[in-house]
Design a protein around this motif. Structure first.
Motif, mmCIF file in Angstrom:
data_model
loop_
_atom_site.group_PDB
_atom_site.id
_atom_site.type_symbol
_atom_site.label_atom_id
_atom_site.label_comp_id
_atom_site.label_asym_id
_atom_site.label_seq_id
_atom_site.Cartn_x
_atom_site.Cartn_y
_atom_site.Cartn_z
ATOM 1 N N ARG A 51 0.812 -1.208 0.000
ATOM 2 C CA ARG A 51 0.000 0.000 0.000
ATOM 3 C C ARG A 51 0.851 1.266 0.000
ATOM 4 N NH1 ARG A 51 -4.318 -1.149 4.779
ATOM 5 N NH2 ARG A 51 -2.344 -1.387 5.917
ATOM 6 N N ILE A 52 0.452 2.254 -0.797
ATOM 7 C CA ILE A 52 1.060 3.584 -0.781
ATOM 8 C C ILE A 52 0.220 4.519 0.076
ATOM 9 C CG2 ILE A 52 1.695 5.599 -2.152
ATOM 10 C CD1 ILE A 52 2.071 3.736 -4.529
ATOM 11 N N LEU A 53 -1.089 4.509 -0.166
ATOM 12 C CA LEU A 53 -2.037 5.377 0.527
ATOM 13 C C LEU A 53 -3.295 4.576 0.793
ATOM 14 C CD1 LEU A 53 -3.397 8.121 1.380
ATOM 15 C CD2 LEU A 53 -3.947 8.422 -1.048
ATOM 16 N N PHE A 54 -3.852 4.737 1.989
ATOM 17 C CA PHE A 54 -5.111 4.054 2.262
ATOM 18 C C PHE A 54 -5.902 4.794 3.325
ATOM 19 C CE2 PHE A 54 -2.182 2.264 5.362
ATOM 20 C CZ PHE A 54 -2.943 2.126 6.512
ATOM 21 N N THR A 55 -7.194 4.596 3.281
ATOM 22 C CA THR A 55 -8.074 5.016 4.374
ATOM 23 C C THR A 55 -8.609 3.756 5.020
ATOM 24 O OG1 THR A 55 -10.071 5.096 2.997
ATOM 25 C CG2 THR A 55 -8.726 7.100 3.127
ATOM 26 N N GLN A 56 -8.951 3.871 6.295
ATOM 27 C CA GLN A 56 -9.384 2.678 7.027
ATOM 28 C C GLN A 56 -10.197 3.097 8.236
ATOM 29 O OE1 GLN A 56 -6.453 -0.564 7.467
ATOM 30 N NE2 GLN A 56 -6.886 -0.507 9.657
ATOM 31 N N GLY A 57 -11.178 2.311 8.579
ATOM 32 C CA GLY A 57 -11.953 2.570 9.784
ATOM 33 C C GLY A 57 -11.248 2.030 11.004
ATOM 34 N N ALA A 58 -11.218 2.807 12.078
ATOM 35 C CA ALA A 58 -10.621 2.371 13.341
ATOM 36 C C ALA A 58 -11.740 1.890 14.260
ATOM 37 C CB ALA A 58 -9.833 3.505 13.994
ATOM 38 N N GLN A 60 -11.605 0.745 17.208
ATOM 39 C CA GLN A 60 -11.424 1.169 18.597
ATOM 40 C C GLN A 60 -12.022 2.549 18.839
ATOM 41 O OE1 GLN A 60 -7.337 1.297 19.815
ATOM 42 N NE2 GLN A 60 -7.788 2.037 21.873
ATOM 43 N N PHE A 61 -11.903 3.443 17.821
ATOM 44 C CA PHE A 61 -12.323 4.827 18.021
ATOM 45 C C PHE A 61 -13.566 5.199 17.224
ATOM 46 C CE2 PHE A 61 -7.636 4.737 18.514
ATOM 47 C CZ PHE A 61 -7.590 4.982 19.873
ATOM 48 N N GLY A 62 -13.997 4.323 16.315
ATOM 49 C CA GLY A 62 -15.234 4.576 15.595
ATOM 50 C C GLY A 62 -15.159 5.659 14.543
ATOM 51 N N ARG A 63 -13.951 5.974 14.062
ATOM 52 C CA ARG A 63 -13.827 6.969 12.991
ATOM 53 C C ARG A 63 -12.764 6.515 12.009
ATOM 54 N NH1 ARG A 63 -12.100 10.016 17.423
ATOM 55 N NH2 ARG A 63 -13.924 11.388 17.225
ATOM 56 N N ASP A 64 -12.822 7.069 10.802
ATOM 57 C CA ASP A 64 -11.863 6.709 9.761
ATOM 58 C C ASP A 64 -10.560 7.485 9.918
ATOM 59 O OD1 ASP A 64 -13.916 5.184 8.773
ATOM 60 O OD2 ASP A 64 -14.491 6.619 7.229
#
Length: 224
Positions: A51-58, A60-64
């Motif tokens: 991966r170079i760049l990614f978004t992901q949901g956390a 533990q914290f309930g936000r991306d």
């Protein structure tokens, strides 16, 4: 469909449809759409699949959060999912500068100086709260931790250390037996985005003796 051109308008994907690009080695290079939990994500990969760049949901914290990685897959820059403010990576040092003359230094005429294990100061020289270390920083992260030598070096004075950012106390601890330890992480999310903020380590004492106050490091970082 081997190729297509859209000259006007655009391409709209509905109902959790996704956009995926795969190279001639069957490596997924680009993916925009839902992950296996239904969250909308974006992933860009190198030809080797890393991966170079990614978004992901956390979870533990309930936000991306978003992140850039190096070729080893290590996150080098990302935002903070815990608070939704500022950066999580990279961690950034905050230089702090000594605002007192240590008790362990004596006057020499040979110009060679001397070494000492850690900085100390007479409790009587402190008394009411005084700033012993200070620096300036751009607050880019939501958390700050300071590492150093704290506590009583001689006798039993009561000691209260405080860490302040922009004049606001963000953390405090008391000094007991001599220790080398980290204090924090302390929440500075309210100060994220502020430039040239004063970062101060203060001490207040009651009684007689000698206290240790030696900063070994101070970092802005992600929550651990």
């Amino acid at each position: 469909m081997a190729s297509a051109t859209i000259s006007r308008g655009g391409l709209t994907l509905l109902q959790d449809a996704f956009l995926r690009m795969v190279d001639d080695n069957n490596t997924e290079i680009l993916y925009v759409g839902p992950d296996n939990t239904g969250k909308q994500v974006l992933t860009i990969r190198r030809e080797d699949g890393s991966r170079i760049l990614f978004t992901q949901g956390a979870q533990q914290f309930g936000r991306d959060f978003w992140a850039f990685t190096d070729t080893a897959g290590t996150i080098v820059v990302s935002d903070d999912a815990a608070t939704g403010k500022g950066l999580a990576r990279p961690w950034l040092p905050v230089p702090l500068y000594q605002q007192f003359v240590p008790r362990t230094i004596t006057t020499h005429t040979d110009g060679l100086g001397e070494t000492y294990g850690y900085a100390t100061i007479d409790a009587a020289k402190v008394g009411t709260e005084k700033t012993l270390w200070e620096g300036r920083a751009s607050i880019s992260h939501s958390w700050i931790t300071v590492d150093g030598v704290w506590g009583r070096a001689l006798d039993s004075p009561a000691i209260t250390y405080r860490l302040k950012v922009g004049g606001v106390q963000v953390g405090t601890w008391t000094g007991g037996a001599l220790e080398t330890s980290q204090k924090g992480p302390f929440d500075v999310s309210a100060q994220v985005g502020a430039d040239w903020e004063a970062v101060e380590l203060t001490a207040a004492t009651l009684g007689t003796g000698v206290i240790a106050c030696q900063v070994l490091g101070c970092y802005l970082h992600q929550s651990v």
